[in-house]
Write a protein that holds these residues in place. Structure first.
Motif, PDB file in Angstrom:
ATOM      1  N   ASN A  84      36.681  35.569  39.709  1.00 13.13           N
ATOM      2  CA  ASN A  84      35.745  36.629  39.312  1.00 13.13           C
ATOM      3  C   ASN A  84      35.999  37.902  40.114  1.00 13.13           C
ATOM      4  O   ASN A  84      35.989  39.005  39.552  1.00 13.13           O
ATOM      5  N   LEU A  85      36.222  37.765  41.417  1.00 12.49           N
ATOM      6  CA  LEU A  85      36.482  38.940  42.258  1.00 12.49           C
ATOM      7  C   LEU A  85      37.768  39.645  41.833  1.00 12.49           C
ATOM      8  O   LEU A  85      37.833  40.878  41.831  1.00 12.49           O
ATOM      9  N   LYS A  86      38.776  38.872  41.463  1.00 12.39           N
ATOM     10  CA  LYS A  86      40.030  39.467  40.990  1.00 12.39           C
ATOM     11  C   LYS A  86      39.771  40.285  39.720  1.00 12.39           C
ATOM     12  O   LYS A  86      40.243  41.408  39.585  1.00 12.39           O
ATOM     13  N   LYS A  87      39.012  39.702  38.789  1.00 13.29           N
ATOM     14  CA  LYS A  87      38.690  40.416  37.546  1.00 13.29           C
ATOM     15  C   LYS A  87      37.884  41.672  37.833  1.00 13.29           C
ATOM     16  O   LYS A  87      38.097  42.714  37.205  1.00 13.29           O
ATOM     17  N   LEU A  88      36.947  41.590  38.775  1.00  8.08           N
ATOM     18  CA  LEU A  88      36.158  42.769  39.140  1.00  8.08           C
ATOM     19  C   LEU A  88      37.049  43.871  39.706  1.00  8.08           C
ATOM     20  O   LEU A  88      36.868  45.046  39.389  1.00  8.08           O
ATOM     21  N   SER A  89      38.000  43.487  40.534  1.00 12.62           N
ATOM     22  CA  SER A  89      38.879  44.487  41.158  1.00 12.62           C
ATOM     23  C   SER A  89      39.790  45.167  40.143  1.00 12.62           C
ATOM     24  O   SER A  89      40.286  46.262  40.405  1.00 12.62           O
ATOM     25  N   GLU A  90      39.998  44.529  39.008  1.00 14.24           N
ATOM     26  CA  GLU A  90      40.870  45.099  37.978  1.00 14.24           C
ATOM     27  C   GLU A  90      40.142  46.082  37.069  1.00 14.24           C
ATOM     28  O   GLU A  90      40.775  46.794  36.293  1.00 14.24           O
ATOM     29  N   LEU A  91      38.816  46.116  37.144  1.00 12.78           N
ATOM     30  CA  LEU A  91      38.051  47.055  36.325  1.00 12.78           C
ATOM     31  C   LEU A  91      38.125  48.455  36.923  1.00 12.78           C
ATOM     32  O   LEU A  91      38.025  48.627  38.132  1.00 12.78           O
ATOM     33  N   SER A  92      38.252  49.435  36.072  1.00 14.20           N
ATOM     34  CA  SER A  92      38.205  50.828  36.513  1.00 14.20           C
ATOM     35  C   SER A  92      36.745  51.226  36.644  1.00 14.20           C
ATOM     36  O   SER A  92      35.947  51.008  35.730  1.00 14.20           O
ATOM     37  N   GLU A  93      36.410  51.793  37.785  1.00 13.65           N
ATOM     38  CA  GLU A  93      35.042  52.269  37.971  1.00 13.65           C
ATOM     39  C   GLU A  93      34.876  53.609  37.268  1.00 13.65           C
ATOM     40  O   GLU A  93      35.732  54.471  37.354  1.00 13.65           O
ATOM     41  N   THR A  94      33.771  53.729  36.576  1.00 16.90           N
ATOM     42  CA  THR A  94      33.392  55.007  35.972  1.00 16.90           C
ATOM     43  C   THR A  94      32.053  55.385  36.584  1.00 16.90           C
ATOM     44  O   THR A  94      31.425  54.569  37.273  1.00 16.90           O
ATOM     45  N   ALA A  95      31.605  56.570  36.312  1.00 13.60           N
ATOM     46  CA  ALA A  95      30.291  56.977  36.819  1.00 13.60           C
ATOM     47  C   ALA A  95      29.219  56.004  36.332  1.00 13.60           C
ATOM     48  O   ALA A  95      28.277  55.670  37.049  1.00 13.60           O
ATOM     49  N   GLU A  96      29.395  55.509  35.110  1.00 14.60           N
ATOM     50  CA  GLU A  96      28.410  54.616  34.511  1.00 14.60           C
ATOM     51  C   GLU A  96      28.499  53.181  35.040  1.00 14.60           C
ATOM     52  O   GLU A  96      27.492  52.487  35.125  1.00 14.60           O
ATOM     53  N   THR A  97      29.695  52.736  35.403  1.00 10.60           N
ATOM     54  CA  THR A  97      29.869  51.326  35.779  1.00 10.60           C
ATOM     55  C   THR A  97      30.011  51.089  37.280  1.00 10.60           C
ATOM     56  O   THR A  97      29.975  49.943  37.719  1.00 10.60           O
ATOM     57  N   LYS A  98      30.160  52.134  38.051  1.00 15.42           N
ATOM     58  CA  LYS A  98      30.452  52.000  39.475  1.00 15.42           C
ATOM     59  C   LYS A  98      29.427  51.130  40.212  1.00 15.42           C
ATOM     60  O   LYS A  98      29.794  50.179  40.908  1.00 15.42           O
ATOM     61  N   GLU A  99      28.161  51.435  40.069  1.00 12.97           N
ATOM     62  CA  GLU A  99      27.134  50.693  40.802  1.00 12.97           C
ATOM     63  C   GLU A  99      27.077  49.228  40.349  1.00 12.97           C
ATOM     64  O   GLU A  99      26.913  48.316  41.165  1.00 12.97           O
ATOM     65  N   MET A 100      27.260  48.998  39.062  1.00  6.69           N
ATOM     66  CA  MET A 100      27.230  47.640  38.532  1.00  6.69           C
ATOM     67  C   MET A 100      28.414  46.829  39.076  1.00  6.69           C
ATOM     68  O   MET A 100      28.255  45.682  39.514  1.00  6.69           O
ATOM     69  N   ILE A 101      29.601  47.411  39.086  1.00  8.19           N
ATOM     70  CA  ILE A 101      30.792  46.733  39.615  1.00  8.19           C
ATOM     71  C   ILE A 101      30.630  46.479  41.108  1.00  8.19           C
ATOM     72  O   ILE A 101      30.908  45.371  41.594  1.00  8.19           O
ATOM     73  N   GLN A 102      30.172  47.482  41.843  1.00 13.92           N
ATOM     74  CA  GLN A 102      30.015  47.318  43.289  1.00 13.92           C
ATOM     75  C   GLN A 102      28.956  46.270  43.636  1.00 13.92           C
ATOM     76  O   GLN A 102      29.137  45.489  44.566  1.00 13.92           O
ATOM     77  N   THR A 103      27.878  46.234  42.887  1.00 21.32           N
ATOM     78  CA  THR A 103      26.828  45.241  43.137  1.00 21.32           C
ATOM     79  C   THR A 103      27.347  43.835  42.837  1.00 21.32           C
ATOM     80  O   THR A 103      27.121  42.899  43.613  1.00 21.32           O
ATOM     81  N   SER A 104      28.056  43.689  41.731  1.00 26.65           N
ATOM     82  CA  SER A 104      28.615  42.389  41.385  1.00 26.65           C
ATOM     83  C   SER A 104      29.640  41.947  42.431  1.00 26.65           C
ATOM     84  O   SER A 104      29.662  40.779  42.845  1.00 26.65           O
ATOM     85  N   THR A 105      30.460  42.866  42.869  1.00 30.51           N
ATOM     86  CA  THR A 105      31.453  42.549  43.903  1.00 30.51           C
ATOM     87  C   THR A 105      30.757  42.125  45.190  1.00 30.51           C
ATOM     88  O   THR A 105      31.138  41.117  45.812  1.00 30.51           O
ATOM     89  N   SER A 106      29.741  42.859  45.596  1.00 25.68           N
ATOM     90  CA  SER A 106      28.987  42.503  46.809  1.00 25.68           C
ATOM     91  C   SER A 106      28.365  41.113  46.684  1.00 25.68           C
ATOM     92  O   SER A 106      28.410  40.320  47.633  1.00 25.68           O
ATOM     93  N   LEU A 107      27.793  40.829  45.531  1.00 28.65           N
ATOM     94  CA  LEU A 107      27.181  39.522  45.295  1.00 28.65           C
ATOM     95  C   LEU A 107      28.229  38.410  45.385  1.00 28.65           C
ATOM     96  O   LEU A 107      28.020  37.403  46.070  1.00 28.65           O
ATOM     97  N   HIS A 108      29.359  38.582  44.730  1.00 29.81           N
ATOM     98  CA  HIS A 108      30.411  37.564  44.758  1.00 29.81           C
ATOM     99  C   HIS A 108      30.976  37.377  46.169  1.00 29.81           C
ATOM    100  O   HIS A 108      31.208  36.244  46.601  1.00 29.81           O
ATOM    101  N   GLU A 109      31.204  38.468  46.877  1.00 30.48           N
ATOM    102  CA  GLU A 109      31.719  38.362  48.250  1.00 30.48           C
ATOM    103  C   GLU A 109      30.710  37.661  49.158  1.00 30.48           C
ATOM    104  O   GLU A 109      31.085  36.856  50.016  1.00 30.48           O
ATOM    105  N   TYR A 110      29.444  37.969  48.984  1.00 29.28           N
ATOM    106  CA  TYR A 110      28.376  37.350  49.771  1.00 29.28           C
ATOM    107  C   TYR A 110      28.358  35.832  49.553  1.00 29.28           C
ATOM    108  O   TYR A 110      28.356  35.049  50.496  1.00 29.28           O
ATOM    109  N   VAL A 111      28.374  35.431  48.298  1.00 32.76           N
ATOM    110  CA  VAL A 111      28.324  34.006  47.968  1.00 32.76           C
ATOM    111  C   VAL A 111      29.612  33.303  48.387  1.00 32.76           C
ATOM    112  O   VAL A 111      29.574  32.172  48.882  1.00 32.76           O
ATOM    113  N   LEU A 112      30.747  33.954  48.229  1.00 29.08           N
ATOM    114  CA  LEU A 112      32.020  33.354  48.616  1.00 29.08           C
ATOM    115  C   LEU A 112      32.020  32.951  50.090  1.00 29.08           C
ATOM    116  O   LEU A 112      32.447  31.847  50.437  1.00 29.08           O
TER     117      LEU A 112
END
Length: 178
Positions: free
Chosen positions: A85-113
């Motif tokens: 999941n983290l690999k897939k998240l890192s492959e997404l391009s952040e946009t103004a609209e998706t940046k916070e959502m991607i960063q929050t998901s990444t933080s959640l996955h890293e926390y749980v990992l």
């Protein structure tokens, strides 16, 4: 048309294509929000129930005999899912609209990992080595007490962001959480 003009046209086309984000809203949503469903078990009793009654796998060399997975295998499989999941998240391009959502998901996955790699591996070892049930339950409760508040905070934020994003992009979702 001259070679120079063809080259300039090709260069301009490449720039336009690379500046465009070709990732669909559904893909952003799937990777950032839906994939987080694979880690919700740490919030309640889901993971503890799974460790108490582990999944089965085919016995080595057999086509039909099954044996229970070790708890270590269960946790290691969950770690692989989170890392994927983290690999897939890192492959997404952040946009103004998706940046916070991607960063929050990444933080959640890293926390749980980190929790899986440390505390849950220890808990799996306790199960696999036959530790007393009271010790296992106490360890599970300690993990929950230590990490659940932050997990819930990140998961709730991601859910809120996901709901807004899904609504904006007409993505049909039936929400179980949040």
């Amino acid at each position: 048309m001259s070679v120079k003009k063809v080259f300039m046209l090709a260069l301009l086309t490449c720039q336009i294509l690379t500046s465009c984000n070709l990732t669909s809203p559904e893909r952003y949503f799937d990777v950032t929000v839906l994939n987080s469903n694979s880690i919700t078990g740490i919030s309640g009793d889901g993971l503890m129930n799974e460790l108490e009654s582990p999944s089965v796998k085919l016995k080595e060399g057999s086509k039909s005999d099954v044996v229970p997975m070790t708890r270590k295998e269960t946790i290691d499989l969950k770690i692989l899912v989170i890392e994927d999941n983290l690999k897939k998240l890192s492959e997404l391009s952040e946009t103004a609209e998706t940046k916070e959502m991607i960063q929050t998901s990444t933080s959640l996955h890293e926390y749980v990992l980190a929790i899986y790699k440390n505390e849950y591996r220890e808990l799996a070892k306790m199960y696999d080595e036959g530790a007393p049930q009271e010790q296992i339950q106490a360890k599970g409760q300690a993990i929950h007490d230590k990490y659940n508040a932050r997990f819930e905070e990140l998961f709730s934020k991601l859910t809120m962001l996901g709901k807004s994003y899904a609504e904006k992009h007409n993505i049909s979702v039936k929400w179980r959480f949040g």
